[in-house]
Design a protein around this motif. Structure first.
Motif, short mmCIF file in Angstrom:
data_model
loop_
_atom_site.label_atom_id
_atom_site.label_comp_id
_atom_site.label_asym_id
_atom_site.label_seq_id
_atom_site.Cartn_x
_atom_site.Cartn_y
_atom_site.Cartn_z
N TYR A 22 0.84 -1.20 0.00
CA TYR A 22 0.00 0.00 0.00
C TYR A 22 0.87 1.25 0.00
O TYR A 22 1.97 1.25 0.55
CB TYR A 22 -0.87 0.06 1.27
N GLN A 47 -5.20 2.16 4.41
CA GLN A 47 -5.34 3.59 4.09
C GLN A 47 -4.47 4.44 5.02
O GLN A 47 -4.30 4.13 6.20
CB GLN A 47 -6.79 4.03 4.25
N ALA A 74 0.25 5.91 -0.68
CA ALA A 74 -0.74 6.98 -0.86
C ALA A 74 -0.08 8.11 -1.61
O ALA A 74 1.16 8.22 -1.61
CB ALA A 74 -1.22 7.46 0.51
#
Lengths: 496, 504
Positions: free
Chosen positions: A274, A333, A276
Motif C-alpha cells: 500500500y 489507508q 498513498a
C-alpha cells in the motif's frame, strides 16, 4: 632431572608472585585514560567483560575490579602496553552480585622508582535490567561504491561469540543490506535485501523464508530502508533512488543522496503493498520509515527538493523534517499527515527516527543537511518526547566531533545501541547506553566489549546497522541462503 | 651427479624464467597479496577465501625481492618434480627417464605467471605432491622397477625438461588481464603474442609509475606504441610521465590521443580495476580527498595490499587524520618486509607530514562552523576538478596544464580560451600547442580580441598553421610531416573522438 626442578619451581613461584595483588604505597595517580572508554559507564547485568587499553604510560599496571564497598574480586596485571583482559567467568559472577549496585575499577601504575601508585576508583553502575542477548550487524569495509566481503553477523553479548547469518562469499559476492526484525525478534520476523543476480528481499517468518521482488509493480523505485511492525504483519519501506557523490575537500568523504524516494507498506501475510499520493509525490522525498508500537502510525523523514534532477549540486540545501502519518491496518489507508519537527526551519536535517517500545520516545539523528548521517561528523542523536512534542540533543551520549548515528532500541526500551565513529573518525562501532523511560535520560555509552583489548585499534571493517535482538537470527542462516539460491522473487503489486 | 641433473636443470630453468621472462609478474603477485604474521589474518583470510589463500599470500610476499621469490618458487616446483618422481618409482615401480614428472611443475609454473590468476593452484599442487609423497613413504616400495633400457637417456634429462618447458611456453595461453587492456574479449592465437608483450609492458609501466621512474614509463610507452596496440592506461601513464619531465604540452600529440580528454585520467566507474590506477593522478594534483576515495575503493576491491595501505596511511597523515592512518599502518607492522615502512610512516604520523605529498585543498573548510557550499568531484571529467584545485591552489602547475589540455582534447576551444585568459598572464611564454589553439581562437573571435587580451601568435606558429591548412586542403593525409602530426590541429582534424567540430 634435578637441574630442571629448581628453575621450574622458581618460575612457578615467580609467576605466583606476579599474579599476587600489589599494595600501592602512593595514592596520587590521576584516573588513567581507557581506550575504549569504560569509565563511569552503566553496564547491563548480562554484558560480556570489557577489554581495553590503558593509554597513559607506566611500566606496569594493576587493574582491580570489585563491588563497591567490597574487596576486589578480579585482579589483572598488565605490562607497559596497558592491555587489560578481564576473565569472563569472574566478571559475570561479579555483575550478578552487583546488579542494581555499582562496581569499581581500581588502577595502579608502577612508577619509574618501582613504587606502585593508585588512582581513585572509577565507579560503574550495574543495571539489573538485562540487554537483549544478541546484536546483529553488517561488517564491511567503509568503502563507497565497491564492495568485496560483506556479511551479516550475530554477536552474543554475554560472550564474545560471533556467528555469521549471511556472508556474501556464499552467494557470488552479491551485496546484502538493510537487515531488520519484527519487535527485536527474528523468530517473529526478519528481512534482508540481496542485490545482484539473485536479488530480492528475503522475508523469514514462522520458520519459512520467502523471496519477494524488491521492485514492487507500480512503485517508482525499489524497496530500500525497512521497518517491521511489532506484530510482524507489515513492513514499511522507503523506495529510494540513491546517488553517491564525493566531496572534493573538507572532512566529509562522501554524500549519499536521495534523488527521489517514496514510502510504501507491505503486508507480509496477504502479499499486498500500500501507499498513498501523500507519500509518493515528486514534490517531496520521504524516507526512513519507522512504526509506532501499535502499528498505526508511521514516522519518517521528508524533504522538499527544488531541483530533483540536480540533487547532487544542491545537496547541502536539502533538509529533512520529521513527519508522521496514520495507517489503518484494516484497509491499508493512510491519513492525518503531520510534521513533528520542522528541521528545515532550524537549518537542520533529521534521519533514522526510531520509536521506543513503549511508544513515548522517538530517537533520531540530526545533522546540518542531507539524510545519510553516517558520513556526517556533525550528526548527533536526539530524543523527542512524543507526549510533549519536545526534543533535545542526547548530549550525555553524543561525541563532540564524530558521527553518532544509526540507533536501535532494545526490546525493553531500557537499552539502545547506536553507531559512533568517535574512536577514530572513519569506522562505525556499536556503542551501548541505558535509557530511563521515565526521565528520557541516557547514561554514558560504552563500546561493544571485544575479546581483545586492541580490537578497535586494528579492526578495519565497519559495523553497519547494529540491531538488538532477543533470539538468535543465525537459526535462519541455512534457510536464508537456500532462498537466495533457489527461490525466484515473487512479484508484489502496489495499491494506492 | 646424474641423479640430480634433471632436478638441477629444472630449478635453473624456473629460476631464470622467473627472473627474466616473468620478473614483472613476480612483482605483480607481491603487490597484490599481503601476508601478515597474525592468527586473526590467517583465520579470516582462510574463512573468506579458502585455506590456500593465506598460503598463496605467504609465497607471494617473497616477491618483495624478486630473486628470493624466484628461488623459493623454483625450489618448490622442483620439489614437486622430485616428489612426483619418487612417488611414481615407489608406488608404480616406474623409473621416469622420460621426465614426465616435469609436466606437472611446468604446468604449475605457467599458472603462476598469469597475472589474472592467483597462486592458489601453486599451493594446491605443492601440498598435493607432498601428500602423495608422504603416502608413498608408508606404502611398500615396488621391488621391480620398470625402466627404459637406453643408457644415455638420463643424461638427456635437461634437454627433455627444456623441451617440456618450451612446449608449455609456446602453447600456453594466458587470458590477458582485463585491468590493463580494458577489454574482456578472448584473443585468438595470432594475437596472443602481441597481447602478451603488451601486457608485460603495461605491468612494467604500472610498476615504473609506482617507483616514479618516469623515463622508464616513457620508454615502455614508446615500445608499446610500436606494437600498434592502443591502450588507455598507457596513455594515462605517459601523460603523467611527460608532465613530470616538463614535456607534457610539447609531446602530448607524439602518440595519437585516441581517448580524447580521457587519455589524461580515468572517469570513475565502480570498478576495482580502474580504482587500482585511477587515483595516481589525484595524488599528484594534491587532491587528497579524491585520492583517498580512489585508493579506498582499490583497497576494497583488491584487499589490504601493502601499496594501498601505505598510500592510505600517507593520505590520512597529510590530511591530519592520524588515527585513521594508524589503522592502515598496523597491518604493515605484521608483515615480513614492510615493517620498516611502517616505522617510517609512524614517524611521519608523529610529524604530521609526508615528504613529497601535499594537500592542495587543505585550506578549504567544509564544516558547520565555517560553512562553504559543498563541492563534489566531477567523476566524469577531471577538467572541472583541476579548475577547482587551481582556484584554491593557484601555483598548482599540474592542475593548470591538465585543465587547459583537457579542454583542448575535448574540442572545447572557447572554454580553453576563457581559462587561458584567467590563469595565464599575457606576458608568460605560451607552450606551442596553446599558440596552435590561439590560431583557432583567432578564426572565431578575431585578432582584435586576442590583441585586447594581450596574447600573440608567433610568426613560426602562424606559418605552420597555414602550411597545415594547405596540406589538409589537398586531402592527402599521408603527406603530413611529423611536426604537423604532432600538432593540436592534426588532433582536432583527424584523431579527436569528439570529431572535428570545435566548440566555442
Amino acid at each position: 632431572m634435578k637441574r630442571f626442578v629448581i628453575p621450574l619451581l622458581s618460575l612457578i613461584l615467580l609467576l605466583g608472585a606476579c599474579s599476587r595483588p600489589v599494595t600501592p604505597s602512593l595514592h596520587t595517580l590521576p584516573a588513567p585514560a581507557l581506550e575504549p572508554d569504560y569509565a563511569g559507564v552503566t553496564f547491563p547485568v548480562n554484558i560480556a567483560a570489557p577489554t581495553f587499553m590503558i593509554t597513559d604510560s607506566a611500566s606496569a599496571w594493576q587493574t582491580q575490579i570489585g563491588r563497591c564497598g567490597a574487596d576486589p574480586e578480579i585482579t589483572v596485571s598488565s605490562g607497559a602496553d596497558g592491555a587489560v583482559t578481564i576473565p569472563l567467568k569472574a566478571w559475570k559472577k561479579l555483575l550478578a552480585s552487583a546488579a542494581g549496585d555499582s562496581i569499581y575499577l581500581r588502577f595502579a601504575a608502577r612508577t619509574a622508582s618501582g613504587e606502585w601508585n593508585q588512582a581513585p576508583d572509577i565507579i560503574c553502575p550495574v543495571s539489573a535490567d538485562s540487554i537483549d542477548r544478541y546484536l546483529t550487524y553488517r561488517l564491511l569495509y567503509p568503502g563507497y561504491e565497491l564492495w568485496s566481503a560483506i556479511g551479516i553477523y550475530e554477536r552474543d553479548l554475554e560472550s564474545y561469540v560471533q556467528k555469521p547469518i549471511l556472508e556474501n562469499k556464499d552467494f557470488d559476492s552479491q551485496c546484502i543490506n538493510c537487515h531488520n526484525y519484527a519487535a527485536n525478534d527474528p523468530t517473529k520476523g526478519m528481512m534482508v535485501h540481496v542485490r545482484g543476480k539473485d536479488g530480492g528481499t528475503l522475508i523469514a517468518r514462522n520458520g519459512k523464508v520467502e523471496k519477494i521482488s524488491s521492485s514492487f509493480q507500480g512503485a517508482n523505485h525499489g524497496a530500500t530502508y525497512p521497518s517491521w511492525s511489532r506484530d510482524g504483519r507489515f513492513i514499511a519501506f522507503s523506495a529510494n533512488q540513491i546517488g553517491q557523490t564525493f566531496h572534493s575537500a573538507g572532512s566529509k568523504p562522501i554524500e549519499v543522496i536521495d534523488q527521489a524516494a517514496d514510502l510504501m507498506v507491505y503486508d507480509v501475510e496477504n502479499h499486498k503493498a500500500y501507499s498513498a499520493d501523500t507519500l509518493t509525490g515528486t514534490h517531496a522525498i520521504e524516507t526512513f520509515p519507522n512504526w509506532s508500537p501499535d502499528g498505526r502510525t508511521l514516522y519518517f523523514c521528508r524533504a522538499f527538493v527544488s531541483y530533483p534532477e540536480m540533487a547532487e549540486q544542491h545537496a547541502d540545501s536539502v533538509h529533512y523534517d520529521l513527519c508522521a502519518i496514520d495507517f489503518n491496518p484494516a484497509n491499508g489507508q493512510f491519513s492525518n499527515f503531520r510534521t513533528l519537527y520542522d528541521a528545515a526551519a532550524d537549518s537542520a536535517s533529521v534521519s533514522f527516527p526510531r520509536v521506543s517500545p513503549d511508544g513515548n520516545w522517538l530517537m533520531f539523528t540530526r545533522m546540518v543537511y542531507g539524510n545519510f548521517s553516517i558520513w556526517h561528523p556533525e550528526s548527533q542523536l536526539c530524543i523527542l518526547n512524543l507526549r510533549t512534542g519536545q526534543w533535545r540533543e542526547l548530549s550525555e551520549v553524543n561525541s563532540p566531533d564524530a558521527v553518532d548515528s544509526y540507533h536501535c532500541w532494545g526490546s525493553s526500551g531500557r537499552w539502545f545501541v547506536f553507531s559512533s565513529k568517535r574512536l577514530d573518525g572513519l569506522w562505525a562501532r556499536p556503542f551501548i547506553a541505558s535509557f530511563d523511560p521515565q526521565t528520557g535520560r541516557a547514561t554514558k555509552p560504552f563500546a561493544l566489549p571485544q575479546k581483545k583489548p586492541e580490537f578497535y585499534r586494528t579492526f578495519t571493517k565497519t559495523f553497519n546497522i547494529p540491531e538488538l535482538i532477543q533470539n538468535p537470527a543465525s537459526a535462519n542462516a541455512s534457510e536464508l541462503l537456500n532462498a537466495i539460491h533457489s527461490q525466484q522473487p515473487q512479484a508484489i503489486t502496489l495499491t494506492k | 651427479m646424474k641423479k640430480h641433473l634433471a632436478s638441477a636443470s629444472l630449478l635453473l630453468i624456473f629460476f631464470i624464467a622467473y627472473m627474466t621472462l616473468y620478473r614483472h609478474v613476480v612483482i605483480f603477485h607481491e603487490q597484490h597479496h599481503l601476508f601478515r604474521f597474525s592468527l586473526d589474518y590467517i583465520r579470516e583470510t582462510a574463512h573468506q577465501q579458502g585455506f590456500t589463500a593465506p598460503c598463496a599470500a605467504f609465497l607471494a610476499q617473497f616477491g618483495y625481492y624478486p630473486w628470493l621469490a624466484a628461488l623459493i618458487w623454483s625450489a618448490l616446483l622442483t620439489g614437486v618434480y622430485c616428489m612426483t618422481r619418487a612417488f611414481l618409482r615407489r608406488v608404480a615401480g616406474f623409473n621416469d627417464s622420460l621426465q614426465l614428472s616435469a609436466i606437472i611443475p611446468c604446468w604449475t609454473f605457467f599458472s603462476t605467471v598469469n597475472i589474472d590468476g592467483s597462486l592458489n593452484q601453486f599451493v594446491i599442487v605443492v601440498l598435493s605432491a607432498l601428500a602423495l609423497y608422504c603416502i608413498s613413504l608408508v606404502l611398500p616400495a615396488r621391488k621391480r622397477v620398470i625402466s627404459i633400457p637406453w643408457k644415455p637417456l638420463p643424461y638427456l634429462a635437461p634437454a627433455i625438461i627444456a623441451a617440456i618447458f618450451g612446449a608449455f611456453y609456446l602453447y600456453s595461453f594466458h587470458p590477458v588481464t582485463v585491468t590493463l587492456n580494458g577489454t574482456e574479449r578472448t584473443f585468438n592465437r595470432q594475437e596472443v603474442k602481441v597481447q602478451k608483450a603488451n601486457e608485460e609492458l603495461m605491468v612494467k609501466a604500472a610498476q615504473a609509475v609506482r617507483r616514479k621512474d618516469w623515463d622508464e614509463v616513457l620508454k615502455l610507452s614508446d615500445r608499446q606504441a610500436e606494437t600498434g596496440v592502443k591502450n588507455h592506461l598507457m596513455l594515462y601513464f605517459r601523460a603523467m610521465a611527460l608532465y613530470h619531465r616538463g614535456e607534457l604540452l610539447d609531446r602530448i600529440f607524439e602518440q595519437p590521443q585516441s581517448h580524447g580528454p580521457n587519455s589524461l585520467f580515468f572517469p570513475w566507474k565502480a570498478d576495482k580495476n580502474r580504482a587500482e590506477y585511477g587515483g595516481y593522478i589525484y595524488e599528484q594534483l594534491g587532491a587528497l580527498n579524491s585520492a583517498i576515495h580512489w585508493e579506498f575503493e582499490a583497497l576494497v576491491g583488491w584487499g589490504e595490499t601493502a601499496y594501498h595501505l601505505i598510500n592510505l596511511s600517507r593520505y590520512y597523515i597529510e590530511t591530519g587524520k592520524p588515527k585513521q592512518a594508524e589503522k592502515f599502518i598496523h597491518p604493515l607492522k605484521q608483515t615480513l618486509f614492510y615493517r620498516g615502512e611502517a616505522r617510517r610512516l609512524e614517524e611521519q604520523k608523529k610529524n604530521g607530514h609526508v615528504p613529497g605529498l601535499r594537500d592542495a585543498l587543505a585550506n578549504v573548510k567544509q564544516n558547520p562552523a565555517d560553512f562553504d557550499p559543498v563541492r563534489f568531484d566531477n567523476v566524469l571529467n577531471i577538467g572541472a576538478d583541476c579548475k577547482y584545485i587551481l582556484l584554491n591552489d593557484p601555483d598548482n602547475e599540474m592542475a593548470r596544464q591538465y585543465m587547459l589540455l583537457i579542454f583542448l582534447l575535448a574540442n572545447n576551444i572557447g572554454v580553453f580560451y576563457d581559462n587561458l585568459c584567467q590563469f595565464y598572464q599575457p606576458d608568460e611564454p605560451l607552450p606551442r600547442i596553446f599558440e596552435e589553439a590561439l590560431c583557432l581562437v583567432r578564426l572565431n573571435y578575431g585578432s582584435d580580441r586576442l590583441a585586447a587580451d594581450g596574447f600573440k601568435i608567433s610568426p613560426e606558429v602562424d606559418a605552420a598553421y597555414r602550411a597545415f591548412l594547405t596540406e589538409k586542403q589537398k586531402g592527402r593525409f599521408t603527406n603530413f610531416t611529423p611536426e604537423q602530426r604532432n600538432s593540436l590541429w592534426y588532433y582536432l582534424s583527424f584523431v579527436s573522438p569528439s570529431g572535428n567540430q570545435l566548440n566555442f
